[in-house]
Motif scaffolding. Sequence first.
Motif, short mmCIF file in Angstrom:
data_model
loop_
_atom_site.label_atom_id
_atom_site.label_comp_id
_atom_site.label_asym_id
_atom_site.label_seq_id
_atom_site.Cartn_x
_atom_site.Cartn_y
_atom_site.Cartn_z
N VAL A 130 -0.24 7.12 -7.94
CA VAL A 130 1.06 6.54 -7.27
C VAL A 130 0.93 6.67 -5.84
O VAL A 130 0.94 7.97 -5.70
N ILE A 131 0.82 5.88 -4.93
CA ILE A 131 1.13 5.99 -3.48
C ILE A 131 2.55 5.83 -3.01
O ILE A 131 2.98 4.84 -3.38
N PRO A 132 2.97 6.87 -2.49
CA PRO A 132 4.68 6.53 -2.51
C PRO A 132 4.83 5.75 -1.15
O PRO A 132 4.11 5.93 -0.27
N ASP A 133 5.82 4.80 -1.40
CA ASP A 133 6.08 3.95 -0.21
C ASP A 133 6.80 4.68 1.23
O ASP A 133 7.53 5.69 0.93
N GLY A 134 6.30 4.44 2.35
CA GLY A 134 7.26 4.68 3.57
C GLY A 134 6.62 6.16 3.85
O GLY A 134 7.19 6.84 4.63
N ARG A 135 5.56 6.64 3.20
CA ARG A 135 4.99 8.30 3.41
C ARG A 135 3.82 8.19 3.93
O ARG A 135 2.99 7.21 3.83
N VAL A 136 3.47 9.24 4.42
CA VAL A 136 2.11 9.56 4.93
C VAL A 136 1.36 10.27 3.86
O VAL A 136 1.66 11.50 3.44
N THR A 137 0.24 9.79 3.04
CA THR A 137 -0.29 10.37 1.99
C THR A 137 -1.88 10.82 2.43
O THR A 137 -2.50 10.08 2.87
N GLU A 183 3.92 9.19 13.85
CA GLU A 183 4.86 8.27 14.59
C GLU A 183 4.89 6.80 14.23
O GLU A 183 5.91 6.42 14.10
N LEU A 184 3.89 6.28 13.83
CA LEU A 184 3.69 4.94 13.40
C LEU A 184 4.52 4.96 11.99
O LEU A 184 5.44 3.87 11.89
N ASN A 185 4.52 5.98 11.38
CA ASN A 185 5.09 6.06 10.24
C ASN A 185 6.61 6.12 10.11
O ASN A 185 7.51 5.32 9.37
N GLU A 186 7.09 7.03 11.08
CA GLU A 186 8.56 7.19 11.42
C GLU A 186 9.10 5.93 11.96
O GLU A 186 10.28 5.79 11.70
N GLU A 187 8.47 5.24 12.91
CA GLU A 187 9.07 4.17 13.39
C GLU A 187 9.04 2.91 12.79
O GLU A 187 10.01 2.33 12.95
N SER A 188 8.01 2.73 11.92
CA SER A 188 8.26 1.42 11.20
C SER A 188 8.24 1.39 9.64
O SER A 188 8.04 0.39 9.18
N GLY A 189 8.16 2.76 9.21
CA GLY A 189 8.23 3.03 7.73
C GLY A 189 7.09 2.44 7.12
O GLY A 189 7.01 2.35 5.85
N LYS A 190 5.96 2.35 7.91
CA LYS A 190 4.62 2.09 7.20
C LYS A 190 3.93 3.02 6.38
O LYS A 190 4.39 4.34 6.52
N THR A 191 3.49 2.42 5.25
CA THR A 191 2.91 3.60 4.24
C THR A 191 1.42 3.80 4.86
O THR A 191 0.72 3.12 4.93
N ILE A 192 1.23 5.03 4.93
CA ILE A 192 -0.26 5.44 5.24
C ILE A 192 -0.95 6.33 4.46
O ILE A 192 -0.23 7.14 3.69
#
Lengths: 351, 257
Positions: free
Chosen positions: B25-32, B184-193
């Motif tokens: 399971v890949i958590p949404d809006g997080r950096v995994t 930064e990208l994750n924190e600014e746009s909530g992108k799941t990485i």
Amino acid sequence: MSTLTASTVDTSAALKANRRRREARTTAVLVGLAILVFALLVVTMMIGSFRIGALDVVASMLHLSDSPGVDFVVRDLRLPTAASALGVGLALGASGTIFQQILRNPLASPDFVGITSGAGLAAVVGIVVLQAGGLVVSGLALGGALLAATLMYVLAWRDGVSGYRFILIGIGIAAFFDGLVGFVLSRAQLFEARQAMHWLTGSVGQASDTELRLLFGALVVLLPIAMLLQRPLRALELGDDSARTLGTRAELSRAALLGVGLVLVAVAVSASGPIVFVALVAGPIANRLLGPATGGIVASALVGAALLLAADLVAVHLMPTPLPTGVVTGAVGAPYLLWLLATTNRQGAGG
Amino acid sequence: MSRLRTQELSLGYDDRDVVRNLDVVIPDGRVTAIVGANACGKSTLLRGLARLLAPRAGAVFLDDTALADLRTLDVAKVLGLLPQSPVAPDGITVADLVSRGRYPHQGWFRRWTDRDHDAVTRAMAATGTADLIDRPIRSLSGGQRQRVWVAMALAQDTDLLLLDEPTTFLDINHQVELLRLLRELNEESGKTIVVVLHDLNLACRFCDHLIAMSAGQIVAEGAPTEVVTAALVEKVFGLSCLIVPDPVAGTPMIVPA
């Protein structure tokens, strides 16, 4: 690295300028090439034992002339050869750049990967063994090209077709077919051998009406398709993984592009015989004109047409005795090939 | 809640299974981060998640639909991937390459729109590649080049971004720079990485969620501070070590014994 509004505005302006510049360059190159091709087409029909003015040529082509003599020379004598040079050039140029881009190698033109050799073998067998001529030979050449390509695709297939395996197998098949051509020729009578050699050198003057109709029919259908396929081709250039991630159906797009490139080269070869090097050089020249990695299929087709029209002019009118077109393109293309081999090896980029 | 997950997923090449029966399971809006020893199947898993590899069994679900049932183009609008060794066409310039990230958003006949333009502008500004616009990729340093590739993936404008060992050919400074950028990208746009990494210390430092793999299986998953222990490192990498808190961030740091 933070996103400042001011820097974003600058970036936006710079990107816009960059895109405008590239679009302007593309338009200029395409218009320039189209004019050049048209001019060469008219010039080809002006000169000869009976000189005709440019305006008369254009008027006669557009069916606006009222001089039956000019009409006869232009439309019946010179137009078929000129149209053949135009069509074969367009087809070879488009096909060459498609193969080179798909296989990501400047050496991967259909001349080298066995397709032309397949056509050559079938045609020579037709001329020498079956004593066929004209359309039968062209039909055989078409079949030979398609057969060689199918053989390559099947042999190179392993969970998809990768560039290097396809090229190496193609070169192997080319060598095999060329060997067979030599064998057939060594068994031939003198007359048929000469005929076969003439066909193998390639000449735009040898296309019949039916072949021309087939050639232009293929161009009218396939060039627009190739223009549409330019889009997935731009993604495929980035490698299969990136292409798929960007939403391309990589294997399907590649098969479609190879199919288009293959049919184009096959009809060209069946109309004029194998005219070497045009397919090899047209793409790189177009790229040089348009800017790096632009890979315009239309531009490459136009370059191919311009090259072939110019080569035909030189072969027929500037030489002490008229030569087959293939001799001239070979003489110009061979040094380019040497240069390509030398430089790609130095950069370690391909080759 | 998770948009990307797998169910009893098996992946492999030729006649060999590389990963078997994975439920991830890949958590949404997080950096995994996916970590593990060489050949443990971490890149294979990433390729499976990105639909580059078809499942032999089980499935990958994106928004509760199996990837196999979705159109390639629709997947590409939601999920982007930076492959391990991407190919740049000869002589291509930065602006041209980044623009190609817009592919899934363009139709067969549609021209370049303002939305495309804005996405490319944002991607280049965010990655600090704006002053490289006219430069050929070939002339860039390794760090710059990797940022340009990230910019292309960003221009694709997807909610999920997968990266396959993006730091492999970079020196330590550029590795940290790249991971900071992803953060930064994750924190600014909530992108799941999701990023496959070799370096466990960097993974602990910059990622919220860790998936540790060994021999095609998941050995541990969770927040780095909770899951990284000397026993885990011994099991995954075969290395005996001490775990001490990172003096700057307090995240686990591996010191070989």
